[in-house]
Each structure stands twice: as structure tokens, then as C-alpha cells.
Design a protein around this motif. Structure first.
Motif, PDB file in Angstrom:
ATOM      1  N   LEU A   1     -44.095  -8.510 -56.650  1.00 10.58           N
ATOM      2  CA  LEU A   1     -44.158  -9.695 -55.813  1.00 10.58           C
ATOM      3  C   LEU A   1     -45.565 -10.273 -55.864  1.00 10.58           C
ATOM      4  O   LEU A   1     -46.543  -9.537 -56.004  1.00 10.58           O
ATOM      5  CB  LEU A   1     -43.773  -9.381 -54.367  1.00 10.58           C
TER       6      LEU A   1
ATOM      7  N   LEU B   1     -41.385 -11.963 -58.822  1.00 16.35           N
ATOM      8  CA  LEU B   1     -41.509 -12.140 -60.262  1.00 16.35           C
ATOM      9  C   LEU B   1     -40.281 -11.603 -60.981  1.00 16.35           C
ATOM     10  O   LEU B   1     -39.545 -10.754 -60.471  1.00 16.35           O
ATOM     11  CB  LEU B   1     -42.781 -11.451 -60.771  1.00 16.35           C
ATOM     12  N   ASN B   2     -40.061 -12.108 -62.187  1.00 16.17           N
ATOM     13  CA  ASN B   2     -38.908 -11.680 -62.977  1.00 16.17           C
ATOM     14  C   ASN B   2     -38.944 -10.183 -63.248  1.00 16.17           C
ATOM     15  O   ASN B   2     -40.015  -9.561 -63.283  1.00 16.17           O
ATOM     16  CB  ASN B   2     -38.871 -12.420 -64.324  1.00 16.17           C
TER      17      ASN B   2
ATOM     18  N   TYR C   1     -41.167 -16.376 -62.247  1.00 12.35           N
ATOM     19  CA  TYR C   1     -40.694 -15.974 -60.923  1.00 12.35           C
ATOM     20  C   TYR C   1     -39.218 -16.346 -60.753  1.00 12.35           C
ATOM     21  O   TYR C   1     -38.677 -17.218 -61.432  1.00 12.35           O
ATOM     22  CB  TYR C   1     -41.541 -16.614 -59.822  1.00 12.35           C
ATOM     23  N   GLU C   2     -38.579 -15.636 -59.841  1.00 14.65           N
ATOM     24  CA  GLU C   2     -37.151 -15.820 -59.589  1.00 14.65           C
ATOM     25  C   GLU C   2     -36.909 -17.124 -58.824  1.00 14.65           C
ATOM     26  O   GLU C   2     -37.458 -17.326 -57.744  1.00 14.65           O
ATOM     27  CB  GLU C   2     -36.603 -14.652 -58.761  1.00 14.65           C
TER      28      GLU C   2
ATOM     29  N   ARG D   1     -51.275 -20.067 -56.948  1.00 10.71           N
ATOM     30  CA  ARG D   1     -50.129 -20.177 -57.858  1.00 10.71           C
ATOM     31  C   ARG D   1     -50.571 -20.593 -59.252  1.00 10.71           C
ATOM     32  O   ARG D   1     -49.895 -20.307 -60.237  1.00 10.71           O
ATOM     33  CB  ARG D   1     -49.129 -21.190 -57.282  1.00 10.71           C
TER      34      ARG D   1
ATOM     35  N   ASP E   1     -38.228 -21.694 -53.942  1.00 11.10           N
ATOM     36  CA  ASP E   1     -38.520 -20.622 -54.899  1.00 11.10           C
ATOM     37  C   ASP E   1     -39.439 -19.596 -54.231  1.00 11.10           C
ATOM     38  O   ASP E   1     -39.230 -18.400 -54.328  1.00 11.10           O
ATOM     39  CB  ASP E   1     -39.179 -21.182 -56.157  1.00 11.10           C
ATOM     40  N   SER E   2     -40.475 -20.092 -53.567  1.00  9.44           N
ATOM     41  CA  SER E   2     -41.356 -19.208 -52.815  1.00  9.44           C
ATOM     42  C   SER E   2     -40.862 -19.077 -51.381  1.00  9.44           C
ATOM     43  O   SER E   2     -40.125 -19.930 -50.882  1.00  9.44           O
ATOM     44  CB  SER E   2     -42.788 -19.749 -52.821  1.00  9.44           C
TER      45      SER E   2
ATOM     46  N   LEU F   1     -43.794 -15.013 -53.907  1.00 13.72           N
ATOM     47  CA  LEU F   1     -42.831 -15.222 -54.988  1.00 13.72           C
ATOM     48  C   LEU F   1     -42.380 -13.869 -55.518  1.00 13.72           C
ATOM     49  O   LEU F   1     -43.158 -12.910 -55.539  1.00 13.72           O
ATOM     50  CB  LEU F   1     -43.464 -16.005 -56.142  1.00 13.72           C
TER      51      LEU F   1
ATOM     52  N   ALA G   1     -48.609 -11.090 -65.687  1.00 17.07           N
ATOM     53  CA  ALA G   1     -48.309 -12.183 -64.755  1.00 17.07           C
ATOM     54  C   ALA G   1     -49.394 -13.249 -64.740  1.00 17.07           C
ATOM     55  O   ALA G   1     -49.174 -14.360 -64.248  1.00 17.07           O
ATOM     56  CB  ALA G   1     -48.125 -11.630 -63.347  1.00 17.07           C
TER      57      ALA G   1
END
Length: 560
Positions: A83, A8-9, A99-100, A91, A188-189, A6, A18
Motif C-alpha cells: 500500500l 498497488l498491483n 495501483y488498483e 503521488r 482509486d485512492s 492507494l 513502485a
């Protein structure tokens, strides 16, 4: 070896930011990654739910059993981005919503071979917010999956990698060795089956970041740009305000509830809305109107706090919680803001491209004919059935068929041929309101019956014998006549308090579905038209505010 990652923002700068909770930390070899941490956690999951059932069938004492959930999470910082690689239940160690979205999808569509796809997940804005997974028996090209670019939002893709940069540990893989495991999958992932040993996690992460920002997808997947993800925080905040404003005002024609992801239907049997009575209030399925009633009953205000509340989904085997999802993740909405159209789907905002909007509107303005019949208004009609009866009474050569279902062997349930039959050539289908799901049902009804009328002699025979006995011969002649291209017309009539909305000001995805259905009917050999009828608006008189009364001053020594 399978790797799942994933992104991350951007605002996640420190490793500890995180983590969902404090977790045992281990160092990562500097030769693999310059700046990384590994976190590992083990927890008991208790006895499996099937054990209680098994004990009832066996006279022997069964030993207690408990499962162990092992979770691994590796965080790597590369070029100011972080990441997260997850292993097992890893998760769960991450905070939610950090996460983006669509990172895995972006990587996959840029690095997958479009002629060697294995599965696609799509979300269709039709009745019920339909979600579909199309899985091929063998590697197939994009065209084999039946994705409709004008209707479907691509949610996930899996297929064979087009190159080795994300599926092979090139430094240790044997020269000339055939790559066996080369599958990529992403939503997403991002997940890849990697052969060989990765000698540099930093390099691998840079490959991932490069794949996420690449434009290779535009050659074969370019249609996904019709909906562009919104990542501007200020704009997202404004869209949320507009959404809440419409919910509070009761303007809900373009808002619905939908599962944010594909799930096994056996995994849950019921839904519980926020703050519902835990002993009684379970719903069979997601229903937006029931959701609003539940909010009112629980006195929950419609505000940003509501969006963070959770909807519970319960398993069918033991009644335990299968999953929880925030209200925000389950909302599906269309919002117009400052002249642009936006879509909320799966917890993310998307902007509909202006060119796509123009393409749809141009078709509805220039290519979809208006109904030629003199449609009466619906001002004196209490419901849809009353308006259908009014059509029969006001249109020449009209016959009511509303709720006159035709049973047909081999077809699930029954089919309603149309609401009103108009000799010699028109099938009228009517719906009140302009919600996307309602209109999708209307369009599907017309399409199904038209297809059966053209292709099924059994349907025509059943219609005549079951519903047209004893009627004027012109109707039996019409239904039983010889099929001829462009001879018959499917007419869609929408009853609404603002006929000017039809069709240009309908919800956007209702317009998309209307174009798709109209084109399909024309391909079948029908003429198609659209009409609208005005209905009365129930005016509610607001109660007058009582005049303010000044309370008398309290007497000294006495409580007021």
C-alpha cells in the motif's frame, strides 16, 4: 490528520519497483510497521504564472518568486500486498498505472454511512459521456443524490464513516471523546480524516484490505455490481485486441472520447492530440471524429502504442499544460466479446452483468411497442432532412417540423418540438446512425419537448404562433387541444443500414437510455413507440491490385 492511500498491483513486490525515479529513502519505525519505507522529495515549480501579468501592472521591480513542491510517499508491505500513502505531491513519486482502480471506492462504500453522504461522482452514458458531481449542503441519504442505477456508473463517494476503524487512532484517542473529523472519500485512492495517532500502520492497512474485500456495500450500493471490474489480464488483452480491431475497421458506433475525471472547466481551454503540430493544432474539446482525423494526418497507426500516447489539456490562463492523460484513459467504449458485454471507462474494463442485460432486453422486447405507422425506407435520402421530408410526403396527415425551432422565454436557446407532426396524436423524432451519443440526443429531444408540451402553456402558444400559422386546422387543433393522459404518442425513428438492430441490437447504453426515457415519458402520460427505416449503404469499390512486375536483372557494374 488526513491520510490518502492507494493499493498497488499484486505484481509490485519490491519497493523500488513502485518508484517513478530514485528518491531519498528513510526508515519507518518498526513499532509502526514491520516492513515499510518513506520517500521524500522537494523540487522547485518555478515562478507562478500570474507573476508575469502582475509585473505589467506595477512599475516597481518585483522580486523573482518560485514555489516549492514537497512530496512524501510511504510504502508499506502487509500480507503480500503493498500500500502507498501519499503526502503533498507524493503521488508523483509513484509509477503510473501500478495501483488498483476503484480501491478507494470499494473501501468507502463498505465503510461509509449511506445515510450521511456528502458527495457522489457519477459517469452517465448519455450524450457527451456526461460526468456529474452531486454535492449535498448537509449530510444526506443516497436517495437525495438522484443517482440512476440503470444509467450511472459510480466513480467516487464521500461521506461520514459508519465506524471508527478507519478514522480514529483508538489507542491514543481519549476515552469517550466525540469524533469530529470522520469523513471518508474514495475513488482509486482512499482518503480519511483521522483523529488521534495511529499506533500501528500494519493494523490500519489490514483494516483497509478487509474493507476493500467486504460485501457490506451490497445492502445499499448493490447496484454497482451491474458493472463488475475486470482484473483478468488475459481477458483484458483480448478486449483490447477487439477494441483495436473495431477501430481499424471503422466500427465506431460504440466508441467515444471522454474526460477520465471531473476537472475545473477553467483549468484548460484546449486539447492537443498525439503528435499534432505544437504550433497550430489545438482543439476546443475532445471530439472522437477529430481525433481520428488527427491520427490519420499524423500517420499514427491504431495499435497498442497509440493507447499509451498522451492527449494534452491546456490551461486557459497561461496556455501551459494543465494535465496529460493517455489515450487509453480517455476512451469510452462498449465491446461485445464471446456473448458478453463489456465497457471501457476511465482506463478500466467492466463486464455488464447478464441479469442487467436481460432486464433491459426484456423491456425492449415486451414492453416497448413498435411504431404502428407505415414508415417509408430512406434508400433515396441523402440525409436526415431528406428523410423527414419523405415522411411528410408519405404519411397521411403529416406536417414537417424539422429545424423549425421554437423560441421560448426562460428556456436556454430554442426547442425543436419534433421532426414530423402527425395528426391527430403523434410526435415523430428522427435520427440517423446508431452511436450512443447520437441516440442520446434523439431521446433527450423527445423528452424535453414532450415535457414542455404537457406543462408549459407558453410553449404551446409559442409553437402555434411561430410555426403553425397558416397550416391545416387539424394541426393547430392537435397542438392547442386539451391535454389528456395517453392521448399523445412520442415516436422515435432510427434511420440505419440494418433496421433489425432496432432496438435490441443498439449499443447497450443506448438501450439503457431508451428504456429510461420511455418510462419517463409514460410517467408523464404519453404513449411511446420505436421504429426504424433502412438507409442505403455506400459501397466502395476496392481498387484492383496491380499485377506484380518482375524487375529486370541489374547490369553488372551498374546500379539497379
Amino acid at each position: 490528520m488526513k491520510l490518502t492511500c492507494l493499493l498497488l498491483n499484486e505484481d509490485v513486490k519490491e519497493f523500488r519497483d513502485a518508484l517513478a525515479r530514485p528518491t531519498t529513502e528513510y526508515r519507518v519505525s518498526a513499532s509502526l510497521a514491520a516492513d515499510a519505507r518513506l520517500y521524500v522529495d522537494s523540487s522547485s515549480s518555478g515562478e507562478p504564472p500570474w507573476l508575469e501579468i502582475v509585473r505589467k501592472f506595477s512599475p516597481d521591480a518585483l522580486p523573482g518568486m518560485s514555489g516549492q513542491i514537497n512530496s512524501g510517499l510511504m510504502l508499506i508491505r502487509v500480507d503480500d500486498r503493498m500500500l502507498a500513502f501519499t503526502f503533498g505531491g507524493g503521488r508523483r513519486l509513484l509509477k503510473q498505472d501500478i495501483y488498483e482502480p476503484r480501491f478507494g471506492l470499494k473501501v468507502t462504500v463498505n465503510r461509509v454511512n449511506p445515510d450521511s453522504l456528502k458527495s457522489l461522482d457519477a459517469h452517465s452514458y448519455e450524450a457527451g459521456q456526461l460526468q456529474v458531481r452531486r454535492q449535498a449542503a448537509r449530510k444526506s441519504g443516497l436517495d437525495a443524490f438522484g443517482i440512476n442505477p440503470a444509467r450511472d456508473i459510480l466513480r467516487a463517494v464521500a461521506g461520514v464513516a459508519a465506524s471508527d476503524d478507519l478514522v480514529s487512532g483508538a489507542a491514543t484517542a481519549r476515552a469517550g471523546r466525540k469524533r469530529i473529523l470522520s469523513t471518508l472519500a474514495g475513488r482509486d485512492s482512499f482518503t480519511a480524516a483521522v483523529s488521534g495517532t495511529i499506533t500501528s500502520l500494519d493494523a490500519y492497512c489490514r483494516n483497509l484490505l478487509a474493507a476493500a474485500s467486504d460485501a457490506t456495500y451490497q445492502e445499499r450500493f448493490g447496484w454497482i455490481d451491474q458493472l463488475q471490474p475486470i482484473s483478468h489480464a488475459k481477458l483484458e488483452k483480448q478486449l483490447v485486441k477487439e477494441l483495436l480491431k473495431q477501430l481499424n475497421a471503422g466500427t465506431i458506433s460504440t466508441i467515444d472520447l471522454a474526460l477520465p475525471e471531473l476537472v475545473d472547466p477553467e483549468d484548460f481551454m484546449a486539447v492537443r492530440y498525439p503528435k499534432a503540430d505544437p504550433n497550430t493544432e489545438l482543439e476546443d474539446d475532445l471530439d472522437f471524429e477529430q481525433f481520428l482525423k488527427a491520427l490519420k494526418k499524423a500517420s499514427i497507426p491504431i495499435d497498442e502504442d497509440l493507447l499509451k500516447m498522451e492527449i494534452g489539456f491546456y490551461r486557459s490562463d497561461d496556455g501551459a499544460v494543465a494535465m496529460r492523460r493517455k489515450v487509453w484513459e480517455c476512451l469510452a467504449a462498449e465491446i461485445s466479446y464471446k456473448g458478453n458485454d463489456f465497457v471501457l471507462n476511465g482506463g478500466g474494463w467492466f463486464q455488464v452483468s447478464a441479469s442487467f442485460v436481460k432486464e433491459i432486453d426484456d423491456y425492449l422486447k415486451n414492453e416497448l411497442p413498435k411504431c404502428s405507422l407505415a414508415l417509408p425506407d430512406a434508400l433515396d435520402c441523402a440525409d436526415e432532412a431528406a428523410y423527414n421530408k419523405k415522411l411528410e410526403n408519405n404519411l397521411p396527415d403529416a406536417l414537417l417540423q424539422d429545424q423549425k425551432l421554437v423560441g421560448l422565454r426562460g428556456v436556454s436557446g430554442t426547442v425543436e418540438p419534433c421532426d414530423v407532426l402527425v395528426a391527430p396524436d403523434k410526435f415523430i423524432h428522427v435520427k440517423r446512425k446508431t452511436r450512443s451519443a447520437t441516440l442520446s440526443h434523439l431521446l433527450a429531444q423527445g423528452h424535453v419537448s414532450a415535457e414542455l408540451f404537457r406543462d408549459s402553456k407558453e410553449f404551446v402558444k409559442a409553437w402555434k404562433t411561430q410555426r403553425l400559422k397558416g397550416v391545416d386546422a387539424k394541426f393547430t387543433t392537435m397542438v392547442g387541444g386539451k391535454w389528456k393522459r395517453d392521448k399523445f404518442e412520442v415516436v422515435y425513428v432510427i434511420v440505419t443500414n440494418d433496421p433489425s438492430k432496432v432496438p435490441i441490437r443498439l449499443p447497450f447504453f443506448a438501450k439503457v437510455h431508451l428504456r429510461q426515457t420511455a418510462r419517463a415519458l409514460v410517467d408523464l402520460g404519453y404513449k411511446v413507440s420505436i421504429g426504424a427505416a433502412e438507409e442505403s449503404v455506400k459501397k466502395t469499390t476496392k481498387p484492383k491490385k496491380p499485377k506484380a512486375v518482375t524487375a529486370p536483372a541489374p547490369v553488372k557494374g551498374k546500379k539497379p
